[in-house]
Design a protein around this motif. Structure first.
Motif, PDB file in Angstrom:
ATOM      1  N   ASN A 196       0.816  -1.217   0.000  1.00  0.00           N
ATOM      2  CA  ASN A 196       0.000   0.000   0.000  1.00  0.00           C
ATOM      3  C   ASN A 196       0.854   1.273   0.000  1.00  0.00           C
ATOM      4  O   ASN A 196       0.555   2.247   0.702  1.00  0.00           O
ATOM      5  N   GLY A 197       1.939   1.246  -0.754  1.00  0.00           N
ATOM      6  CA  GLY A 197       2.776   2.441  -0.868  1.00  0.00           C
ATOM      7  C   GLY A 197       3.728   2.651   0.292  1.00  0.00           C
ATOM      8  O   GLY A 197       4.421   3.663   0.342  1.00  0.00           O
ATOM      9  N   GLU A 198       3.767   1.726   1.252  1.00  0.00           N
ATOM     10  CA  GLU A 198       4.670   1.861   2.394  1.00  0.00           C
ATOM     11  C   GLU A 198       5.612   0.657   2.445  1.00  0.00           C
ATOM     12  O   GLU A 198       5.307  -0.413   1.924  1.00  0.00           O
ATOM     13  N   PHE A 199       6.727   0.860   3.127  1.00  0.00           N
ATOM     14  CA  PHE A 199       7.708  -0.207   3.300  1.00  0.00           C
ATOM     15  C   PHE A 199       7.791  -0.569   4.781  1.00  0.00           C
ATOM     16  O   PHE A 199       7.765   0.308   5.648  1.00  0.00           O
ATOM     17  N   PHE A 200       7.889  -1.872   5.071  1.00  0.00           N
ATOM     18  CA  PHE A 200       7.990  -2.372   6.443  1.00  0.00           C
ATOM     19  C   PHE A 200       9.138  -3.384   6.500  1.00  0.00           C
ATOM     20  O   PHE A 200       9.304  -4.188   5.589  1.00  0.00           O
ATOM     21  N   ALA A 201       9.897  -3.335   7.586  1.00  0.00           N
ATOM     22  CA  ALA A 201      11.018  -4.265   7.747  1.00  0.00           C
ATOM     23  C   ALA A 201      10.839  -5.078   9.020  1.00  0.00           C
ATOM     24  O   ALA A 201      10.589  -4.525  10.099  1.00  0.00           O
ATOM     25  N   LEU A 202      10.958  -6.394   8.876  1.00  0.00           N
ATOM     26  CA  LEU A 202      10.794  -7.303  10.011  1.00  0.00           C
ATOM     27  C   LEU A 202      11.894  -8.356   9.977  1.00  0.00           C
ATOM     28  O   LEU A 202      12.405  -8.697   8.895  1.00  0.00           O
ATOM     29  N   LEU A 203      12.235  -8.886  11.152  1.00  0.00           N
ATOM     30  CA  LEU A 203      13.131 -10.022  11.197  1.00  0.00           C
ATOM     31  C   LEU A 203      12.460 -11.157  10.429  1.00  0.00           C
ATOM     32  O   LEU A 203      11.271 -11.415  10.609  1.00  0.00           O
TER      33      LEU A 203
ATOM     34  N   GLY B 235       5.059  -5.756  14.111  1.00  0.00           N
ATOM     35  CA  GLY B 235       5.435  -7.127  14.382  1.00  0.00           C
ATOM     36  C   GLY B 235       4.614  -7.819  15.451  1.00  0.00           C
ATOM     37  O   GLY B 235       4.866  -8.990  15.765  1.00  0.00           O
ATOM     38  N   GLN B 236       3.635  -7.145  16.030  1.00  0.00           N
ATOM     39  CA  GLN B 236       2.849  -7.777  17.092  1.00  0.00           C
ATOM     40  C   GLN B 236       1.999  -8.914  16.543  1.00  0.00           C
ATOM     41  O   GLN B 236       1.455  -8.821  15.455  1.00  0.00           O
ATOM     42  N   SER B 237       1.897  -9.954  17.364  1.00  0.00           N
ATOM     43  CA  SER B 237       1.024 -11.048  16.953  1.00  0.00           C
ATOM     44  C   SER B 237      -0.422 -10.617  17.160  1.00  0.00           C
ATOM     45  O   SER B 237      -0.717  -9.749  17.979  1.00  0.00           O
ATOM     46  N   TRP B 238      -1.292 -11.236  16.427  1.00  0.00           N
ATOM     47  CA  TRP B 238      -2.699 -10.881  16.518  1.00  0.00           C
ATOM     48  C   TRP B 238      -3.352 -11.595  17.702  1.00  0.00           C
ATOM     49  O   TRP B 238      -4.232 -11.061  18.357  1.00  0.00           O
ATOM     50  N   PHE B 239      -2.900 -12.802  18.031  1.00  0.00           N
ATOM     51  CA  PHE B 239      -3.573 -13.582  19.081  1.00  0.00           C
ATOM     52  C   PHE B 239      -3.043 -13.251  20.474  1.00  0.00           C
ATOM     53  O   PHE B 239      -3.745 -13.435  21.465  1.00  0.00           O
ATOM     54  N   ASP B 240      -1.789 -12.780  20.604  1.00  0.00           N
ATOM     55  CA  ASP B 240      -1.215 -12.483  21.923  1.00  0.00           C
ATOM     56  C   ASP B 240      -0.294 -11.274  21.800  1.00  0.00           C
ATOM     57  O   ASP B 240       0.927 -11.380  21.901  1.00  0.00           O
TER      58      ASP B 240
ATOM     59  N   LYS C 199       5.783 -11.242  19.482  1.00  0.00           N
ATOM     60  CA  LYS C 199       5.925 -10.334  18.353  1.00  0.00           C
ATOM     61  C   LYS C 199       7.167 -10.674  17.543  1.00  0.00           C
ATOM     62  O   LYS C 199       8.085 -11.339  18.023  1.00  0.00           O
ATOM     63  N   VAL C 200       7.175 -10.170  16.333  1.00  0.00           N
ATOM     64  CA  VAL C 200       8.344 -10.274  15.462  1.00  0.00           C
ATOM     65  C   VAL C 200       9.090  -8.956  15.587  1.00  0.00           C
ATOM     66  O   VAL C 200       8.473  -7.891  15.642  1.00  0.00           O
ATOM     67  N   ARG C 201      10.397  -9.010  15.638  1.00  0.00           N
ATOM     68  CA  ARG C 201      11.183  -7.785  15.712  1.00  0.00           C
ATOM     69  C   ARG C 201      10.958  -6.959  14.449  1.00  0.00           C
ATOM     70  O   ARG C 201      11.056  -7.481  13.343  1.00  0.00           O
ATOM     71  N   SER C 202      10.640  -5.686  14.636  1.00  0.00           N
ATOM     72  CA  SER C 202      10.462  -4.800  13.477  1.00  0.00           C
ATOM     73  C   SER C 202      11.507  -3.692  13.518  1.00  0.00           C
ATOM     74  O   SER C 202      12.064  -3.387  14.581  1.00  0.00           O
TER      75      SER C 202
END
Ligand code: FES
Length: 137
Positions: free
Chosen positions: A33-40, A90-95, A100-103
């Motif tokens: 959507n026109g944005e960039f995100f970086a995650l482990l 990076g947050q999980s949806w269920f907890d 979370k995943v490192r962002s």
């Protein structure tokens, strides 16, 4: 935190991602959507590569039988067991409080805004006249 130039924007077309190694860390950069995100690039459950995750929408239900999709493409669904993560942080949806995943912060800057190196080559004016390239020295 050091800045690393990892790609030109054209190297990561909308809806795709690119995996980069930064200081020994496997990091995946998504363009959504026109944005960039970086995650482990590693799921905190059992380590699946998140570059293979499905980019899905956030699905909520205000009442039985009613479903609403939002933030299309910004939720990651792990390819191995389906855990879902918010691509923005990076947050999980269920907890969200414990898993979370490192962002990592991402910026997009024009090439001429990046820091210039210390060395400058001598340049000369160039003109094109008819079919000839002319360099002035
Ligand atoms: S490895 Fe990602 S959900 Fe299991």
């Amino acid at each position: 935190m050091a800045r690393h130039i990892v790609a030109s924007t054209s190297e990561i077309p909308p809806g795709s991602n690119k995996v980069v190694d930064i200081a020994g860390r496997d990091i995946v950069v998504f363009h959504v959507n026109g944005e960039f995100f970086a995650l482990l690039n590693r799921c905190p459950h059992e380590g699946a590569p998140l570059e293979k995750a499905a980019c899905v929408a956030r699905l909520t239900s205000p009442e039985p039988g009613v479903y609403e999709r939002s933030r299309v493409g910004e939720m990651l669904r792990c390819p191995w067991h389906g855990w879902e993560f918010d691509m923005r942080n990076g947050q999980s949806w269920f907890d969200p409080k414990r898993v979370k995943v490192r962002s990592y912060p991402v910026a997009v800057e024009r090439g001429d805004e990046l820091q210039k190196g210390p060395y400058v080559a001598e340049t000369f004016p160039v003109h094109v006249e008819d079919s000839y390239v002319i360099v002035e020295v």
